[in-house]
Design an enzyme around this catalytic site. Structure first.
Site, mmCIF file in Angstrom:
data_model
loop_
_atom_site.group_PDB
_atom_site.id
_atom_site.type_symbol
_atom_site.label_atom_id
_atom_site.label_comp_id
_atom_site.label_asym_id
_atom_site.label_seq_id
_atom_site.Cartn_x
_atom_site.Cartn_y
_atom_site.Cartn_z
ATOM 1 N N TYR A 73 46.707 41.154 40.434
ATOM 2 C CA TYR A 73 45.587 41.253 39.482
ATOM 3 C C TYR A 73 44.898 42.592 39.741
ATOM 4 O O TYR A 73 44.370 42.834 40.828
ATOM 5 C CB TYR A 73 44.570 40.124 39.669
ATOM 6 C CG TYR A 73 45.082 38.726 39.390
ATOM 7 C CD1 TYR A 73 46.191 38.498 38.577
ATOM 8 C CD2 TYR A 73 44.443 37.622 39.937
ATOM 9 C CE1 TYR A 73 46.644 37.207 38.330
ATOM 10 C CE2 TYR A 73 44.882 36.327 39.688
ATOM 11 C CZ TYR A 73 45.988 36.130 38.889
ATOM 12 O OH TYR A 73 46.430 34.848 38.642
ATOM 13 N N LEU A 225 40.728 26.412 30.817
ATOM 14 C CA LEU A 225 39.900 26.540 29.603
ATOM 15 C C LEU A 225 40.709 27.143 28.459
ATOM 16 O O LEU A 225 40.135 27.529 27.438
ATOM 17 C CB LEU A 225 38.678 27.420 29.902
ATOM 18 C CG LEU A 225 37.781 26.915 31.034
ATOM 19 C CD1 LEU A 225 36.690 27.932 31.369
ATOM 20 C CD2 LEU A 225 37.154 25.575 30.639
ATOM 21 N N GLY A 227 42.706 29.871 28.947
ATOM 22 C CA GLY A 227 43.140 31.203 29.361
ATOM 23 C C GLY A 227 42.603 32.297 28.469
ATOM 24 O O GLY A 227 41.422 32.293 28.103
ATOM 25 N N PHE A 228 43.483 33.235 28.097
ATOM 26 C CA PHE A 228 43.038 34.422 27.349
ATOM 27 C C PHE A 228 42.464 34.039 25.981
ATOM 28 O O PHE A 228 41.681 34.780 25.405
ATOM 29 C CB PHE A 228 44.201 35.409 27.189
ATOM 30 C CG PHE A 228 44.637 36.026 28.501
ATOM 31 C CD1 PHE A 228 43.823 36.951 29.147
ATOM 32 C CD2 PHE A 228 45.833 35.664 29.111
ATOM 33 C CE1 PHE A 228 44.200 37.522 30.367
ATOM 34 C CE2 PHE A 228 46.229 36.209 30.323
ATOM 35 C CZ PHE A 228 45.410 37.142 30.953
HETATM 36 N N1 LIG Z 1 49.653 30.995 38.384
HETATM 37 C C1 LIG Z 1 49.565 31.684 37.281
HETATM 38 O O1 LIG Z 1 50.550 32.095 36.704
HETATM 39 C C2 LIG Z 1 48.212 31.958 36.703
HETATM 40 C C3 LIG Z 1 48.123 32.438 35.386
HETATM 41 C C4 LIG Z 1 46.856 32.660 34.879
HETATM 42 C C5 LIG Z 1 45.725 32.422 35.642
HETATM 43 N N2 LIG Z 1 45.851 31.971 36.915
HETATM 44 C C6 LIG Z 1 44.664 31.656 37.741
HETATM 45 O O2 LIG Z 1 43.945 30.651 37.069
HETATM 46 C C7 LIG Z 1 42.577 31.057 36.913
HETATM 47 C C8 LIG Z 1 42.002 30.454 35.642
HETATM 48 O O3 LIG Z 1 42.698 30.946 34.527
HETATM 49 P P1 LIG Z 1 42.079 32.031 33.553
HETATM 50 O O4 LIG Z 1 40.918 32.690 34.205
HETATM 51 O O5 LIG Z 1 43.182 32.895 33.100
HETATM 52 O O6 LIG Z 1 41.663 31.192 32.289
HETATM 53 P P2 LIG Z 1 40.567 30.042 32.017
HETATM 54 O O7 LIG Z 1 39.853 29.700 33.274
HETATM 55 O O8 LIG Z 1 41.257 28.989 31.260
HETATM 56 O O9 LIG Z 1 39.594 30.775 30.988
HETATM 57 C C9 LIG Z 1 38.987 31.980 31.253
HETATM 58 C C10 LIG Z 1 38.374 32.438 29.955
HETATM 59 O O10 LIG Z 1 37.350 31.526 29.566
HETATM 60 C C11 LIG Z 1 36.099 32.210 29.461
HETATM 61 N N3 LIG Z 1 35.073 31.323 30.016
HETATM 62 C C12 LIG Z 1 34.966 30.877 31.295
HETATM 63 N N4 LIG Z 1 33.925 30.046 31.430
HETATM 64 C C13 LIG Z 1 33.343 29.956 30.221
HETATM 65 C C14 LIG Z 1 32.214 29.264 29.722
HETATM 66 N N5 LIG Z 1 31.467 28.485 30.516
HETATM 67 N N6 LIG Z 1 31.898 29.405 28.402
HETATM 68 C C15 LIG Z 1 32.645 30.185 27.595
HETATM 69 N N7 LIG Z 1 33.724 30.876 28.005
HETATM 70 C C16 LIG Z 1 34.080 30.767 29.322
HETATM 71 C C17 LIG Z 1 36.251 33.481 30.241
HETATM 72 O O11 LIG Z 1 35.463 34.515 29.679
HETATM 73 P P3 LIG Z 1 34.179 35.119 30.487
HETATM 74 O O12 LIG Z 1 34.730 36.030 31.533
HETATM 75 O O13 LIG Z 1 33.431 35.819 29.411
HETATM 76 O O14 LIG Z 1 33.439 33.952 31.044
HETATM 77 C C18 LIG Z 1 37.741 33.796 30.059
HETATM 78 O O15 LIG Z 1 37.942 34.456 28.821
HETATM 79 C C19 LIG Z 1 42.663 32.591 36.883
HETATM 80 O O16 LIG Z 1 41.417 33.180 37.127
HETATM 81 C C20 LIG Z 1 43.721 32.839 37.941
HETATM 82 O O17 LIG Z 1 43.125 32.809 39.228
HETATM 83 C C21 LIG Z 1 47.083 31.729 37.454
#
Ligand SMILES: NC(=O)c1ccc[n+]([C@@H]2O[C@H](COP(=O)([O-])OP(=O)(O)OC[C@H]3O[C@@H](n4cnc5c(N)ncnc54)[C@H](OP(=O)(O)O)[C@@H]3O)[C@@H](O)[C@H]2O)c1
Length: 303
Positions: A73, A225, A227-228
Protein backbone atom coordinates in the site's frame (compact mmCIF):
# COMPACT_ATOMS: atom_id res chain seq x y z
CA UNK A 1 4.30 -14.12 28.26
CA UNK A 2 3.11 -11.45 25.89
CA UNK A 3 -0.47 -11.96 27.04
CA UNK A 4 0.48 -10.97 30.56
CA UNK A 5 1.70 -7.62 29.23
CA UNK A 6 -1.52 -6.90 27.36
CA UNK A 7 -3.99 -4.43 28.81
CA UNK A 8 -7.38 -5.94 29.42
CA UNK A 9 -10.27 -4.28 27.60
CA UNK A 10 -13.93 -4.46 28.58
CA UNK A 11 -15.41 -7.48 26.77
CA UNK A 12 -18.25 -5.51 25.18
CA UNK A 13 -16.16 -2.67 23.80
CA UNK A 14 -15.66 -2.55 20.02
CA UNK A 15 -17.75 -5.67 19.42
CA UNK A 16 -16.08 -7.79 22.13
CA UNK A 17 -12.89 -9.79 21.82
CA UNK A 18 -11.48 -12.67 19.81
CA UNK A 19 -8.23 -14.60 20.22
CA UNK A 20 -6.41 -15.78 17.11
CA UNK A 21 -6.28 -19.58 17.46
CA UNK A 22 -3.17 -21.09 19.02
CA UNK A 23 -1.83 -17.63 19.93
CA UNK A 24 -1.95 -15.19 22.82
CA UNK A 25 -3.09 -12.45 20.42
CA UNK A 26 -6.47 -11.16 21.58
CA UNK A 27 -8.10 -8.28 19.71
CA UNK A 28 -11.31 -6.29 19.82
CA UNK A 29 -13.62 -7.43 17.01
CA UNK A 30 -13.67 -3.94 15.48
CA UNK A 31 -10.24 -3.10 14.13
CA UNK A 32 -8.98 -0.82 11.39
CA UNK A 33 -7.79 -1.37 7.80
CA UNK A 34 -5.01 1.02 6.80
CA UNK A 35 -5.21 0.85 3.00
CA UNK A 36 -7.12 4.15 2.74
CA UNK A 37 -4.20 6.00 4.38
CA UNK A 38 -2.16 6.06 1.16
CA UNK A 39 -3.10 8.26 -1.80
CA UNK A 40 -5.97 7.46 -4.20
CA UNK A 41 -5.95 3.83 -5.37
CA UNK A 42 -3.61 2.94 -2.49
CA UNK A 43 -0.83 4.71 -4.40
CA UNK A 44 1.54 7.46 -3.25
CA UNK A 45 1.30 9.68 -0.18
CA UNK A 46 -2.00 10.87 1.28
CA UNK A 47 -3.24 14.38 0.55
CA UNK A 48 -3.31 15.00 4.31
CA UNK A 49 -0.42 13.19 6.06
CA UNK A 50 -1.27 14.71 9.46
CA UNK A 51 -4.86 13.55 9.01
CA UNK A 52 -3.65 9.99 8.35
CA UNK A 53 -1.62 10.02 11.55
CA UNK A 54 -4.60 11.43 13.45
CA UNK A 55 -6.83 8.56 12.24
CA UNK A 56 -4.38 5.93 13.50
CA UNK A 57 -3.84 7.63 16.86
CA UNK A 58 -7.56 8.10 17.36
CA UNK A 59 -8.19 4.43 16.55
CA UNK A 60 -5.66 3.19 19.08
CA UNK A 61 -6.81 5.71 21.71
CA UNK A 62 -10.35 4.36 21.24
CA UNK A 63 -9.18 0.81 21.94
CA UNK A 64 -8.51 -0.55 18.44
CA UNK A 65 -5.75 -3.16 18.75
CA UNK A 66 -5.96 -4.84 15.33
CA UNK A 67 -4.60 -2.96 12.32
CA UNK A 68 -4.48 -4.47 8.84
CA UNK A 69 -1.85 -3.28 6.39
CA UNK A 70 0.47 -4.30 3.53
CA UNK A 71 3.82 -2.94 2.48
CA UNK A 72 2.50 -2.70 -1.08
CA UNK A 73 0.00 0.00 0.00
CA UNK A 74 1.67 3.19 -1.15
CA UNK A 75 3.94 1.17 -1.74
CA UNK A 76 5.72 1.35 1.64
CA UNK A 77 3.93 4.58 2.57
CA UNK A 78 1.10 3.12 4.64
CA UNK A 79 3.52 1.13 6.80
CA UNK A 80 5.72 4.20 7.20
CA UNK A 81 2.71 6.23 8.36
CA UNK A 82 1.78 3.49 10.86
CA UNK A 83 5.32 3.55 12.22
CA UNK A 84 5.38 7.34 12.46
CA UNK A 85 1.99 7.46 14.19
CA UNK A 86 2.29 4.55 16.60
CA UNK A 87 5.89 3.36 17.11
CA UNK A 88 6.89 2.24 19.75
CA UNK A 89 3.76 0.13 19.49
CA UNK A 90 1.48 -0.58 22.46
CA UNK A 91 2.02 -4.18 23.62
CA UNK A 92 -1.62 -5.06 22.91
CA UNK A 93 -1.52 -3.90 19.26
CA UNK A 94 -1.64 -6.66 16.63
CA UNK A 95 -0.49 -5.51 13.19
CA UNK A 96 -1.49 -7.93 10.44
CA UNK A 97 0.25 -7.55 7.11
CA UNK A 98 0.12 -9.28 3.73
CA UNK A 99 2.55 -10.74 1.21
CA UNK A 100 2.02 -11.75 -2.39
CA UNK A 101 2.00 -8.53 -4.43
CA UNK A 102 4.12 -5.57 -5.48
CA UNK A 103 3.18 -2.27 -7.13
CA UNK A 104 5.31 -1.45 -10.19
CA UNK A 105 5.56 2.21 -11.31
CA UNK A 106 2.54 1.75 -13.62
CA UNK A 107 0.47 1.40 -10.37
CA UNK A 108 -0.72 -2.12 -11.28
CA UNK A 109 -0.86 -4.94 -8.71
CA UNK A 110 1.64 -7.65 -9.72
CA UNK A 111 1.99 -11.07 -8.04
CA UNK A 112 5.21 -11.42 -6.01
CA UNK A 113 5.10 -15.04 -4.92
CA UNK A 114 8.52 -16.56 -5.56
CA UNK A 115 10.52 -17.56 -2.44
CA UNK A 116 12.81 -14.57 -3.00
CA UNK A 117 9.90 -12.14 -3.42
CA UNK A 118 8.11 -13.45 -0.32
CA UNK A 119 11.28 -13.12 1.78
CA UNK A 120 11.88 -9.61 0.40
CA UNK A 121 8.28 -8.72 1.31
CA UNK A 122 8.85 -9.82 4.90
CA UNK A 123 11.95 -7.65 5.15
CA UNK A 124 10.15 -4.66 3.58
CA UNK A 125 7.42 -4.97 6.22
CA UNK A 126 9.91 -5.35 9.08
CA UNK A 127 11.91 -2.32 7.97
CA UNK A 128 8.99 0.00 7.25
CA UNK A 129 7.01 -0.98 10.34
CA UNK A 130 10.12 -0.93 12.55
CA UNK A 131 9.64 -4.48 13.88
CA UNK A 132 11.89 -7.50 14.52
CA UNK A 133 9.12 -10.00 13.78
CA UNK A 134 5.64 -9.81 12.24
CA UNK A 135 2.74 -10.99 14.47
CA UNK A 136 0.56 -12.23 11.58
CA UNK A 137 1.30 -12.38 7.86
CA UNK A 138 -1.48 -13.20 5.41
CA UNK A 139 -0.47 -14.83 2.17
CA UNK A 140 -2.57 -12.89 -0.37
CA UNK A 141 -3.21 -15.20 -3.31
CA UNK A 142 -3.60 -13.06 -6.39
CA UNK A 143 -6.55 -14.47 -8.33
CA UNK A 144 -8.58 -11.34 -8.97
CA UNK A 145 -9.55 -8.60 -6.53
CA UNK A 146 -13.15 -9.81 -6.58
CA UNK A 147 -12.42 -13.51 -6.47
CA UNK A 148 -9.78 -16.10 -5.75
CA UNK A 149 -8.47 -18.52 -8.38
CA UNK A 150 -8.32 -22.13 -7.27
CA UNK A 151 -4.63 -22.78 -7.85
CA UNK A 152 -2.13 -24.49 -5.57
CA UNK A 153 -0.56 -22.30 -2.87
CA UNK A 154 1.50 -25.14 -1.38
CA UNK A 155 4.87 -23.74 -2.45
CA UNK A 156 4.14 -20.33 -0.93
CA UNK A 157 2.86 -21.89 2.31
CA UNK A 158 6.08 -23.88 2.63
CA UNK A 159 8.13 -20.68 2.17
CA UNK A 160 6.08 -18.86 4.83
CA UNK A 161 6.39 -21.79 7.25
CA UNK A 162 10.20 -21.62 6.75
CA UNK A 163 10.17 -17.85 7.44
CA UNK A 164 8.22 -18.55 10.62
CA UNK A 165 10.83 -21.10 11.72
CA UNK A 166 13.46 -18.37 11.17
CA UNK A 167 11.48 -16.20 13.62
CA UNK A 168 10.62 -13.41 11.17
CA UNK A 169 6.91 -14.31 11.13
CA UNK A 170 5.00 -15.43 14.23
CA UNK A 171 1.73 -16.57 12.64
CA UNK A 172 0.36 -17.21 9.15
CA UNK A 173 -3.00 -16.29 7.64
CA UNK A 174 -4.51 -16.33 4.16
CA UNK A 175 -6.23 -13.81 1.91
CA UNK A 176 -8.29 -14.04 -1.28
CA UNK A 177 -8.52 -17.81 -1.07
CA UNK A 178 -11.03 -20.58 -1.68
CA UNK A 179 -12.07 -23.23 0.84
CA UNK A 180 -9.87 -25.71 -1.05
CA UNK A 181 -6.86 -23.41 -0.70
CA UNK A 182 -7.55 -23.04 3.04
CA UNK A 183 -7.55 -26.83 3.39
CA UNK A 184 -4.39 -27.13 1.29
CA UNK A 185 -2.62 -24.56 3.48
CA UNK A 186 -3.79 -26.21 6.71
CA UNK A 187 -2.18 -29.48 5.62
CA UNK A 188 1.16 -27.61 5.60
CA UNK A 189 0.91 -25.15 8.49
CA UNK A 190 -1.47 -23.69 11.08
CA UNK A 191 -3.65 -20.85 9.78
CA UNK A 192 -4.77 -18.14 12.23
CA UNK A 193 -7.12 -16.08 10.01
CA UNK A 194 -8.68 -15.78 6.56
CA UNK A 195 -9.23 -12.40 4.89
CA UNK A 196 -11.55 -12.40 1.86
CA UNK A 197 -13.97 -10.06 0.08
CA UNK A 198 -17.30 -10.22 1.95
CA UNK A 199 -20.07 -7.79 2.89
CA UNK A 200 -23.87 -7.42 2.84
CA UNK A 201 -23.86 -7.63 -0.96
CA UNK A 202 -20.99 -10.10 -1.51
CA UNK A 203 -21.92 -13.36 0.21
CA UNK A 204 -19.80 -15.89 -1.72
CA UNK A 205 -18.04 -17.01 1.48
CA UNK A 206 -21.08 -17.82 3.64
CA UNK A 207 -20.20 -21.53 3.91
CA UNK A 208 -16.49 -20.83 4.46
CA UNK A 209 -17.28 -18.41 7.33
CA UNK A 210 -19.36 -21.06 9.08
CA UNK A 211 -16.69 -23.70 8.57
CA UNK A 212 -13.97 -21.41 9.97
CA UNK A 213 -16.23 -20.54 12.93
CA UNK A 214 -16.43 -24.25 13.77
CA UNK A 215 -12.61 -24.31 13.77
CA UNK A 216 -12.26 -21.15 15.89
CA UNK A 217 -10.52 -19.32 13.04
CA UNK A 218 -11.38 -15.65 12.46
CA UNK A 219 -12.76 -14.51 9.13
CA UNK A 220 -11.78 -10.91 8.35
CA UNK A 221 -13.80 -9.42 5.49
CA UNK A 222 -12.00 -7.01 3.24
CA UNK A 223 -14.24 -4.42 1.54
CA UNK A 224 -16.66 -4.68 4.54
CA UNK A 225 -18.26 -1.42 3.33
CA UNK A 226 -17.98 -2.29 -0.35
CA UNK A 227 -14.41 -1.05 -0.83
CA UNK A 228 -13.63 1.51 -3.52
CA UNK A 229 -17.37 1.80 -4.29
CA UNK A 230 -19.13 1.88 -0.90
CA UNK A 231 -22.33 -0.17 -0.57
CA UNK A 232 -25.56 1.41 -1.78
CA UNK A 233 -28.88 -0.24 -1.06
CA UNK A 234 -32.31 1.22 -0.43
CA UNK A 235 -32.97 -1.50 2.18
CA UNK A 236 -29.75 -0.64 3.99
CA UNK A 237 -30.56 3.09 3.97
CA UNK A 238 -34.11 2.49 5.09
CA UNK A 239 -33.06 0.22 7.98
CA UNK A 240 -30.37 2.71 9.00
CA UNK A 241 -32.95 5.50 9.05
CA UNK A 242 -35.22 3.47 11.30
CA UNK A 243 -32.33 2.77 13.70
CA UNK A 244 -31.10 6.37 13.72
CA UNK A 245 -27.74 5.12 12.44
CA UNK A 246 -25.92 5.60 9.16
CA UNK A 247 -25.82 2.86 6.50
CA UNK A 248 -22.11 2.09 6.97
CA UNK A 249 -22.66 1.49 10.69
CA UNK A 250 -25.50 -0.90 9.94
CA UNK A 251 -23.37 -2.74 7.35
CA UNK A 252 -20.66 -3.23 9.99
CA UNK A 253 -23.13 -4.20 12.73
CA UNK A 254 -24.62 -6.80 10.36
CA UNK A 255 -21.15 -8.36 9.93
CA UNK A 256 -20.66 -8.50 13.71
CA UNK A 257 -24.03 -10.26 14.03
CA UNK A 258 -23.38 -12.57 11.05
CA UNK A 259 -20.88 -14.80 12.89
CA UNK A 260 -18.87 -14.50 16.12
CA UNK A 261 -15.62 -15.25 14.26
CA UNK A 262 -15.93 -12.17 12.02
CA UNK A 263 -13.38 -9.45 12.81
CA UNK A 264 -13.78 -6.03 11.17
CA UNK A 265 -11.10 -3.91 9.51
CA UNK A 266 -13.09 -1.08 7.89
CA UNK A 267 -10.89 1.43 6.11
CA UNK A 268 -11.18 5.19 6.29
CA UNK A 269 -9.01 8.27 5.91
CA UNK A 270 -11.41 10.31 8.06
CA UNK A 271 -11.50 10.63 11.86
CA UNK A 272 -15.25 11.34 11.68
CA UNK A 273 -15.89 8.13 9.70
CA UNK A 274 -13.59 6.19 12.03
CA UNK A 275 -15.69 7.29 15.03
CA UNK A 276 -18.87 6.25 13.24
CA UNK A 277 -17.40 2.87 12.36
CA UNK A 278 -16.20 2.17 15.90
CA UNK A 279 -19.66 3.01 17.24
CA UNK A 280 -21.18 0.24 15.07
CA UNK A 281 -20.37 -2.20 17.87
CA UNK A 282 -23.10 -0.60 19.96
CA UNK A 283 -25.88 -1.38 17.47
CA UNK A 284 -28.09 -4.35 18.25
CA UNK A 285 -30.02 -5.69 15.27
CA UNK A 286 -33.28 -7.55 15.86
CA UNK A 287 -33.97 -10.87 14.11
CA UNK A 288 -36.44 -9.02 11.84
CA UNK A 289 -33.84 -6.44 10.82
CA UNK A 290 -31.25 -9.15 10.29
CA UNK A 291 -33.69 -10.92 7.97
CA UNK A 292 -34.28 -7.72 5.99
CA UNK A 293 -30.55 -7.08 5.66
CA UNK A 294 -29.94 -10.72 4.82
CA UNK A 295 -32.10 -10.29 1.73
CA UNK A 296 -29.91 -7.55 0.26
CA UNK A 297 -27.47 -9.88 -1.46
CA UNK A 298 -30.29 -11.67 -3.22
CA UNK A 299 -31.71 -8.38 -4.51
CA UNK A 300 -30.06 -6.44 -7.30
CA UNK A 301 -27.77 -4.25 -5.21
CA UNK A 302 -25.81 -1.39 -6.67
CA UNK A 303 -22.33 -2.16 -5.37
N1 LIG B 1 -6.67 -8.76 1.32
C1 LIG B 1 -6.98 -7.96 0.34
O1 LIG B 1 -6.84 -8.29 -0.82
C2 LIG B 1 -7.54 -6.61 0.65
C3 LIG B 1 -8.14 -5.87 -0.38
C4 LIG B 1 -8.67 -4.63 -0.05
C5 LIG B 1 -8.60 -4.15 1.24
N2 LIG B 1 -8.00 -4.88 2.21
C6 LIG B 1 -7.96 -4.42 3.62
O2 LIG B 1 -9.29 -4.27 4.05
C7 LIG B 1 -9.48 -2.95 4.59
C8 LIG B 1 -10.91 -2.50 4.36
O3 LIG B 1 -11.16 -2.40 2.98
P1 LIG B 1 -11.25 -1.01 2.23
O4 LIG B 1 -10.65 0.06 3.08
O5 LIG B 1 -10.68 -1.20 0.88
O6 LIG B 1 -12.79 -0.82 2.01
P2 LIG B 1 -14.05 -0.58 3.00
O7 LIG B 1 -13.60 -0.62 4.41
O8 LIG B 1 -15.10 -1.50 2.54
O9 LIG B 1 -14.51 0.89 2.58
C9 LIG B 1 -13.66 1.97 2.59
C10 LIG B 1 -14.40 3.09 1.90
O10 LIG B 1 -15.55 3.44 2.66
C11 LIG B 1 -15.49 4.81 3.04
N3 LIG B 1 -15.98 4.90 4.42
C12 LIG B 1 -15.43 4.34 5.53
N4 LIG B 1 -16.17 4.60 6.62
C13 LIG B 1 -17.21 5.34 6.20
C14 LIG B 1 -18.32 5.93 6.86
N5 LIG B 1 -18.50 5.80 8.18
N6 LIG B 1 -19.21 6.65 6.11
C15 LIG B 1 -19.04 6.78 4.78
N7 LIG B 1 -18.01 6.25 4.10
C16 LIG B 1 -17.09 5.53 4.80
C17 LIG B 1 -14.05 5.21 2.91
O11 LIG B 1 -13.93 6.58 2.56
P3 LIG B 1 -13.30 7.66 3.61
O12 LIG B 1 -11.82 7.47 3.57
O13 LIG B 1 -13.76 8.96 3.04
O14 LIG B 1 -13.91 7.37 4.94
C18 LIG B 1 -13.57 4.33 1.75
O15 LIG B 1 -13.92 4.93 0.52
C19 LIG B 1 -8.43 -2.11 3.85
O16 LIG B 1 -8.19 -0.90 4.50
C20 LIG B 1 -7.26 -3.08 3.80
O17 LIG B 1 -6.56 -3.03 5.03
C21 LIG B 1 -7.48 -6.11 1.93
Amino acid sequence: MRKAMRKTMPEAKLGGQFTFPGTSLTVQRIGYGAMQLAGPGAWGPPKDPDGAIAVLREAVAAGVNHIDTADYYGPHITNQIIRKALHPYPSELVIVTKLGAVRPPDKSWRPAISPQELAAGVHDNLRNLGLDALDIVNYRAMGAIHGPADESIAEQMTVLADLRREGLIRNIGLSNVTAAQVAEAQAITGIVCVQNNYNLAQRRDDALIDDLARQGIPYVPFFPLGGFTPLQSSTLSEVAGRLGANPMQVALAWLLHRSPNILLIPGTSSVAHLRENLAAGQLTLSPQILAELGGIAAADVAH
